[in-house]
Write a protein that holds these residues in place. Structure first.
Motif, PDB file in Angstrom:
ATOM      1  N   LEU A  21      35.615  32.051  38.930  1.00  0.00           N
ATOM      2  CA  LEU A  21      36.958  31.481  38.829  1.00  0.00           C
ATOM      3  C   LEU A  21      37.581  31.744  37.462  1.00  0.00           C
ATOM      4  O   LEU A  21      38.775  32.014  37.345  1.00  0.00           O
ATOM      5  CB  LEU A  21      36.921  29.980  39.096  1.00  0.00           C
ATOM      6  CG  LEU A  21      37.008  29.517  40.547  1.00  0.00           C
ATOM      7  CD1 LEU A  21      36.955  28.004  40.616  1.00  0.00           C
ATOM      8  CD2 LEU A  21      38.266  30.034  41.226  1.00  0.00           C
ATOM      9  N   SER A  22      36.761  31.682  36.421  1.00  0.00           N
ATOM     10  CA  SER A  22      37.282  31.862  35.065  1.00  0.00           C
ATOM     11  C   SER A  22      37.717  33.296  34.798  1.00  0.00           C
ATOM     12  O   SER A  22      38.459  33.557  33.852  1.00  0.00           O
ATOM     13  CB  SER A  22      36.238  31.431  34.028  1.00  0.00           C
ATOM     14  OG  SER A  22      35.154  32.330  34.013  1.00  0.00           O
ATOM     15  N   ARG A  23      37.264  34.244  35.619  1.00  0.00           N
ATOM     16  CA  ARG A  23      37.674  35.643  35.449  1.00  0.00           C
ATOM     17  C   ARG A  23      39.153  35.832  35.767  1.00  0.00           C
ATOM     18  O   ARG A  23      39.755  36.838  35.424  1.00  0.00           O
ATOM     19  CB  ARG A  23      36.866  36.555  36.382  1.00  0.00           C
ATOM     20  CG  ARG A  23      35.417  36.722  36.028  1.00  0.00           C
ATOM     21  CD  ARG A  23      34.756  37.621  37.075  1.00  0.00           C
ATOM     22  NE  ARG A  23      33.314  37.537  37.039  1.00  0.00           N
ATOM     23  CZ  ARG A  23      32.536  38.262  36.244  1.00  0.00           C
ATOM     24  NH1 ARG A  23      33.100  39.121  35.416  1.00  0.00           N
ATOM     25  NH2 ARG A  23      31.230  38.135  36.267  1.00  0.00           N
ATOM     26  N   ASN A  24      39.715  34.877  36.495  1.00  0.00           N
ATOM     27  CA  ASN A  24      41.123  34.946  36.883  1.00  0.00           C
ATOM     28  C   ASN A  24      41.421  36.183  37.721  1.00  0.00           C
ATOM     29  O   ASN A  24      42.510  36.756  37.648  1.00  0.00           O
ATOM     30  CB  ASN A  24      42.022  34.933  35.630  1.00  0.00           C
ATOM     31  CG  ASN A  24      43.425  34.462  35.951  1.00  0.00           C
ATOM     32  OD1 ASN A  24      43.622  33.717  36.910  1.00  0.00           O
ATOM     33  ND2 ASN A  24      44.404  34.912  35.185  1.00  0.00           N
ATOM     34  N   SER A  25      40.460  36.632  38.498  1.00  0.00           N
ATOM     35  CA  SER A  25      40.674  37.772  39.378  1.00  0.00           C
ATOM     36  C   SER A  25      41.169  37.269  40.729  1.00  0.00           C
ATOM     37  O   SER A  25      41.164  36.074  40.998  1.00  0.00           O
ATOM     38  CB  SER A  25      39.385  38.572  39.557  1.00  0.00           C
ATOM     39  OG  SER A  25      38.390  37.785  40.163  1.00  0.00           O
ATOM     40  N   LYS A  26      41.593  38.198  41.573  1.00  0.00           N
ATOM     41  CA  LYS A  26      42.215  37.773  42.831  1.00  0.00           C
ATOM     42  C   LYS A  26      41.206  37.397  43.915  1.00  0.00           C
ATOM     43  O   LYS A  26      41.598  36.983  45.000  1.00  0.00           O
ATOM     44  CB  LYS A  26      43.169  38.834  43.349  1.00  0.00           C
ATOM     45  CG  LYS A  26      42.509  40.086  43.882  1.00  0.00           C
ATOM     46  CD  LYS A  26      43.564  40.985  44.533  1.00  0.00           C
ATOM     47  CE  LYS A  26      42.910  42.134  45.287  1.00  0.00           C
ATOM     48  NZ  LYS A  26      43.893  42.946  46.015  1.00  0.00           N
ATOM     49  N   ARG A  27      39.902  37.548  43.620  1.00  0.00           N
ATOM     50  CA  ARG A  27      38.900  37.197  44.611  1.00  0.00           C
ATOM     51  C   ARG A  27      37.554  36.924  43.947  1.00  0.00           C
ATOM     52  O   ARG A  27      37.362  37.244  42.769  1.00  0.00           O
ATOM     53  CB  ARG A  27      38.727  38.314  45.633  1.00  0.00           C
ATOM     54  CG  ARG A  27      38.106  39.583  45.035  1.00  0.00           C
ATOM     55  CD  ARG A  27      37.665  40.542  46.110  1.00  0.00           C
ATOM     56  NE  ARG A  27      38.783  41.247  46.682  1.00  0.00           N
ATOM     57  CZ  ARG A  27      38.697  42.026  47.757  1.00  0.00           C
ATOM     58  NH1 ARG A  27      37.537  42.141  48.375  1.00  0.00           N
ATOM     59  NH2 ARG A  27      39.743  42.662  48.221  1.00  0.00           N
ATOM     60  N   TYR A  28      36.634  36.340  44.701  1.00  0.00           N
ATOM     61  CA  TYR A  28      35.257  36.180  44.260  1.00  0.00           C
ATOM     62  C   TYR A  28      34.597  37.551  44.379  1.00  0.00           C
ATOM     63  O   TYR A  28      34.527  38.114  45.468  1.00  0.00           O
ATOM     64  CB  TYR A  28      34.544  35.157  45.138  1.00  0.00           C
ATOM     65  CG  TYR A  28      33.142  34.812  44.698  1.00  0.00           C
ATOM     66  CD1 TYR A  28      32.867  33.610  44.059  1.00  0.00           C
ATOM     67  CD2 TYR A  28      32.073  35.679  44.926  1.00  0.00           C
ATOM     68  CE1 TYR A  28      31.585  33.281  43.644  1.00  0.00           C
ATOM     69  CE2 TYR A  28      30.794  35.367  44.521  1.00  0.00           C
ATOM     70  CZ  TYR A  28      30.553  34.172  43.882  1.00  0.00           C
ATOM     71  OH  TYR A  28      29.280  33.855  43.475  1.00  0.00           O
ATOM     72  N   GLN A  29      34.113  38.085  43.261  1.00  0.00           N
ATOM     73  CA  GLN A  29      33.520  39.423  43.240  1.00  0.00           C
ATOM     74  C   GLN A  29      32.029  39.326  43.557  1.00  0.00           C
ATOM     75  O   GLN A  29      31.201  39.169  42.662  1.00  0.00           O
ATOM     76  CB  GLN A  29      33.732  40.076  41.873  1.00  0.00           C
ATOM     77  CG  GLN A  29      35.183  40.220  41.455  1.00  0.00           C
ATOM     78  CD  GLN A  29      35.895  41.366  42.174  1.00  0.00           C
ATOM     79  OE1 GLN A  29      35.261  42.159  42.864  1.00  0.00           O
ATOM     80  NE2 GLN A  29      37.203  41.443  42.019  1.00  0.00           N
ATOM     81  N   VAL A  30      31.710  39.411  44.841  1.00  0.00           N
ATOM     82  CA  VAL A  30      30.316  39.298  45.263  1.00  0.00           C
ATOM     83  C   VAL A  30      29.457  40.361  44.578  1.00  0.00           C
ATOM     84  O   VAL A  30      28.336  40.107  44.143  1.00  0.00           O
ATOM     85  CB  VAL A  30      30.199  39.427  46.801  1.00  0.00           C
ATOM     86  CG1 VAL A  30      28.746  39.458  47.235  1.00  0.00           C
ATOM     87  CG2 VAL A  30      30.922  38.267  47.471  1.00  0.00           C
ATOM     88  N   GLY A  31      30.000  41.570  44.447  1.00  0.00           N
ATOM     89  CA  GLY A  31      29.246  42.680  43.853  1.00  0.00           C
ATOM     90  C   GLY A  31      28.916  42.492  42.388  1.00  0.00           C
ATOM     91  O   GLY A  31      27.974  43.106  41.882  1.00  0.00           O
ATOM     92  N   SER A  32      29.676  41.646  41.695  1.00  0.00           N
ATOM     93  CA  SER A  32      29.374  41.403  40.279  1.00  0.00           C
ATOM     94  C   SER A  32      28.283  40.356  40.110  1.00  0.00           C
ATOM     95  O   SER A  32      27.711  40.205  39.033  1.00  0.00           O
ATOM     96  CB  SER A  32      30.640  40.954  39.532  1.00  0.00           C
ATOM     97  OG  SER A  32      31.047  39.665  39.948  1.00  0.00           O
ATOM     98  N   VAL A  33      27.989  39.634  41.179  1.00  0.00           N
ATOM     99  CA  VAL A  33      26.943  38.604  41.146  1.00  0.00           C
ATOM    100  C   VAL A  33      25.624  39.171  41.679  1.00  0.00           C
ATOM    101  O   VAL A  33      24.566  38.991  41.086  1.00  0.00           O
ATOM    102  CB  VAL A  33      27.371  37.375  41.979  1.00  0.00           C
ATOM    103  CG1 VAL A  33      26.266  36.320  41.982  1.00  0.00           C
ATOM    104  CG2 VAL A  33      28.663  36.786  41.438  1.00  0.00           C
ATOM    105  N   ILE A  34      25.714  39.876  42.823  1.00  0.00           N
ATOM    106  CA  ILE A  34      24.547  40.519  43.419  1.00  0.00           C
ATOM    107  C   ILE A  34      24.845  42.005  43.521  1.00  0.00           C
ATOM    108  O   ILE A  34      25.797  42.404  44.205  1.00  0.00           O
ATOM    109  CB  ILE A  34      24.237  39.941  44.815  1.00  0.00           C
ATOM    110  CG1 ILE A  34      23.962  38.440  44.722  1.00  0.00           C
ATOM    111  CG2 ILE A  34      23.059  40.653  45.448  1.00  0.00           C
ATOM    112  CD1 ILE A  34      23.758  37.771  46.076  1.00  0.00           C
ATOM    113  N   GLU A  35      24.059  42.804  42.844  1.00  0.00           N
ATOM    114  CA  GLU A  35      24.319  44.246  42.762  1.00  0.00           C
ATOM    115  C   GLU A  35      24.407  44.884  44.145  1.00  0.00           C
ATOM    116  O   GLU A  35      23.582  44.648  45.022  1.00  0.00           O
ATOM    117  CB  GLU A  35      23.207  44.918  41.945  1.00  0.00           C
ATOM    118  CG  GLU A  35      23.529  46.348  41.582  1.00  0.00           C
ATOM    119  CD  GLU A  35      22.472  46.970  40.686  1.00  0.00           C
ATOM    120  OE1 GLU A  35      22.596  48.159  40.369  1.00  0.00           O
ATOM    121  OE2 GLU A  35      21.509  46.257  40.305  1.00  0.00           O
TER     122      GLU A  35
END
Length: 211
Positions: free
Chosen positions: A9-23
């Motif tokens: 959420l703090s990234r202020n991006s337009k979505r939850y980036q699943v790929g940045s959490v799990i490669e």
């Protein structure tokens, strides 16, 4: 996925980036796991409305979403779990109404929790606009986001969440220009008293439960 909710959420991006959490992961590949998280009732999903009109679920992108915690107290604890509670400045700032602007995602999570508790499904909308930058006609792309969308009667109500002032609400204004015929009422939820800014109702965050 769960512990990364505040960071995403703090990234202020337009979505939850699943790929940045799990490669190499994608939302579609983790569909069953994500549904298990939803069934746990510890998280709230907000889906992107590709067409901001009545019947959001018909036009929602279920692979493009934001994740909130169903309990904002837990959200704050999770966001600052690496620090001692007694030394954690955020609690003092929350209590004294001095939360920094860059911590606005805490308010966004609280609004999501209250909207969901009041029986609303959560949807949001992002869009881009070309802006003429200078006299030579050079253009730049500007990104906008409407934090939440509600469906009322045969119209929609866009909501913007502010952790500080109310005078800047560019996303609501540009959204109004694009979709004025679809809008019933515009709302800005913030930390001050009830007021009206042109046709925008500015409401204190604690009134969210009345929607």
């Amino acid at each position: 996925l769960f512990t990364s909710i505040p960071a995403e959420l703090s990234r202020n991006s337009k979505r939850y980036q699943v790929g940045s959490v799990i490669e190499n992961a994608t939302a579609s590949r983790l569909g069953e796991l994500l549904m298990d998280m939803a069934d746990s009732m510890t998280v709230n999903f907000s889906y992107h409305a590709n067409d901001p009109s009545v019947g959001f679920s018909l036009h929602a992108d279920y692979d493009c979403f934001k994740l909130f915690l169903a309990d904002t107290g837990l959200f704050v604890t999770l966001a600052f779990m690496d620090r001692d509670y007694t030394e954690n400045v955020i609690y003092q700032k929350l209590l004294s109404d001095k939360l920094a602007v860059d911590l606005g995602y805490v308010y966004e999570n609280a609004i999501a929790q209250m909207l969901k508790s009041a029986g609303n499904e959560l949807f949001y909308y992002t869009f881009q606009e070309e802006i003429v930058k200078d006299e030579d006609g050079n253009k730049t792309i500007r990104n906008y986001e409407v934090d939440f969308l509600l469906s009322r009667k045969d119209k929609i109500c866009p909501i913007e969440v502010k952790s500080s002032g109310y005078k800047s609400h560019k996303s609501l204004d540009v959204f109004q220009e694009k979709f004025s015929s679809r809008i019933l009422q515009r709302y800005l939820l913030y930390t001050k008293d009830v007021r009206k800014d042109k046709d925008i109702f500015c409401l204190p965050a604690y009134m969210t439960g009345l929607f």
